[in-house]
Design an enzyme around this catalytic site. Sequence first.
Site, PDB file in Angstrom:
ATOM      1  N   ASP A 265      63.242  33.198  72.183  1.00 42.13           N
ATOM      2  CA  ASP A 265      61.714  32.630  72.764  1.00 42.13           C
ATOM      3  C   ASP A 265      61.549  31.698  72.623  1.00 42.13           C
ATOM      4  OD1 ASP A 265      62.096  34.500  69.908  1.00 42.13           O
ATOM      5  OD2 ASP A 265      59.341  34.342  70.820  1.00 42.13           O
ATOM      6  N   ASP A 266      61.207  30.754  72.843  1.00 40.39           N
ATOM      7  CA  ASP A 266      60.574  28.908  72.262  1.00 40.39           C
ATOM      8  C   ASP A 266      60.663  28.502  71.619  1.00 40.39           C
ATOM      9  OD1 ASP A 266      58.209  30.668  72.878  1.00 40.39           O
ATOM     10  OD2 ASP A 266      56.941  30.403  70.438  1.00 40.39           O
TER      11      ASP A 266
HETATM   12  C1  GDL Z   1      55.195  33.491  71.810  1.00 41.64           C
HETATM   13  C2  GDL Z   1      55.851  33.904  71.223  1.00 41.64           C
HETATM   14  C3  GDL Z   1      54.930  34.709  70.297  1.00 41.64           C
HETATM   15  C4  GDL Z   1      53.659  34.581  69.485  1.00 41.64           C
HETATM   16  C5  GDL Z   1      52.602  34.799  71.070  1.00 41.64           C
HETATM   17  C6  GDL Z   1      51.564  34.697  71.030  1.00 41.64           C
HETATM   18  C7  GDL Z   1      57.216  35.662  72.397  1.00 41.64           C
HETATM   19  C8  GDL Z   1      58.125  36.657  72.708  1.00 41.64           C
HETATM   20  N1  GDL Z   1      56.671  34.655  71.435  1.00 41.64           N
HETATM   21  O1  GDL Z   1      55.599  32.850  73.264  1.00 41.64           O
HETATM   22  O2  GDL Z   1      55.860  34.765  68.901  1.00 41.64           O
HETATM   23  O3  GDL Z   1      52.705  35.579  69.084  1.00 41.64           O
HETATM   24  O4  GDL Z   1      53.705  33.678  71.976  1.00 41.64           O
HETATM   25  O5  GDL Z   1      51.635  32.476  70.580  1.00 41.64           O
HETATM   26  O6  GDL Z   1      56.180  36.349  73.282  1.00 41.64           O
END
Ligand code: GDL
Length: 452
Positions: free
Chosen positions: A121-122
């Site tokens: 992710d990200d």
């Molecule tokens: C996200 C990030 C997480 C973060 C959340 C809220 C996922 C899979 N990844 O995108 O680390 O805490 O948003 O900001 O959720």
Amino acid sequence: MTATNKGLYGVVEGFYGRPWNPAQRRTLFGWLHEGGLNAYMYAPKDDTKHRAVWRELYDFQELAALRDLVRDCQCQGLQFIYATAPGLDIRFTDAADLAALQAKLKQVRDLGVRHFAILFDDISPELTAADKQRFGTPAAAQAFAANEVLKWAAGGSGESHLLFCPTEYCGAFARPSVAESAYLRTLGEQLDPKIDVLWTGPEIISEVMPVDSIRELQRVLRRKPMLWDNLHANDYDMRRLYVGPYSGRAPELPSEITGILSNPNCQFEANFIPVRTLAAYVRDPQTYSPRAAYHEALAAWLPAFKSRGRGGALTLEGLQLAADIFYLPTEFGELAERYLADLRVILHTPPNGWGEVAVRFEQTTRQIAEVYDKATELADRDVLYALYPHLWEIKETAGLLGAWVQWRRDHPAATEAFVSSDFRPKIWHGGFAATIDRWLPMDERGRFKPSS
Ligand code: GDL
């Protein structure tokens, strides 16, 4: 059989910012155990060895700390899930990178961990030229790495489990849509069917989790997803805090997924109600009522607010008032709703028409100030410090509203605006982001228009 028997339900420490400490995690394990939940996933974004320098092995001391954590977790009957996030810079064709990943997982496997997660992710999913040549797409490259990890995680014994967080991890990120995403379809085809895929719902922060949207995703992924639930996450806006109940998830949801991992507030102590109400939902989704679970959890939380001062302890009503203000991302609790409704009347009606509304409004305004005062006398300073900036903010806001109401009463015919030396420009709600908010405000429909 309850939902918990069928999957992994608990908390993912998966937010940005300062990770929790060992004592906080131990407290969490107690909450999870008590609620009948069964999993904790270790994935603190800003623990460097989880993400930024994922290749680096743990040193002796770090391993000892991790060993203690795994033991404390497993002692409470919970599954410890270790997550690694190599996506920022992994080169999938580089044997050294794969060896580094394997060595890291072996360190953790040797501590007795059998549940792992690999997170993408990200990240920007661009592949290097070599990766592109070999795998073609990020989905194929990530699926290859995950399938390898599944084999290593099994070691010789064959017993292991892997979770996978995709780069398109919510409906809003799926290109062009969940049903038509080539990325998700490739994962569905190429990820080993034993691997569970994490999903945050239609959005990163999903107020609701429509069962139809989950069924649509199942068809593309060829498996049931596991929820990474950001309902109570507050790392994206540190002015917010969410102590409302788990909600917006239907009774049929658990039969369409393989589990729920909630990624809650960065301030650990603020998560008592989020965890307790998640547990209530998981125990019996059919009869779950968010508001009833919330009231039960508030009463169970109250003993954490014992006072050392002479002002007396916070009352259940006071706690509820604060919690109703810090409720959920797009919802206030009932006492906060009532306060805001009263405020709208007061703002738009001359004082001679206020009547009972103003009496009630001013009483609640005083109660908010009192909640802050009592909180400062809390015996448990960790609880206080977790909530402090938020209680301060509502106390100051109540102070402004109280002063404004008084001024309005004293100047019923005033045409000029209220000015107070207690609330000075650039000091009251000053700073960078607040300035931008004033220059480029967002309206209720999400439209930004420069202010005049
Ligand atoms: C996200 C990030 C997480 C973060 C959340 C809220 C996922 C899979 N990844 O995108 O680390 O805490 O948003 O900001 O959720």
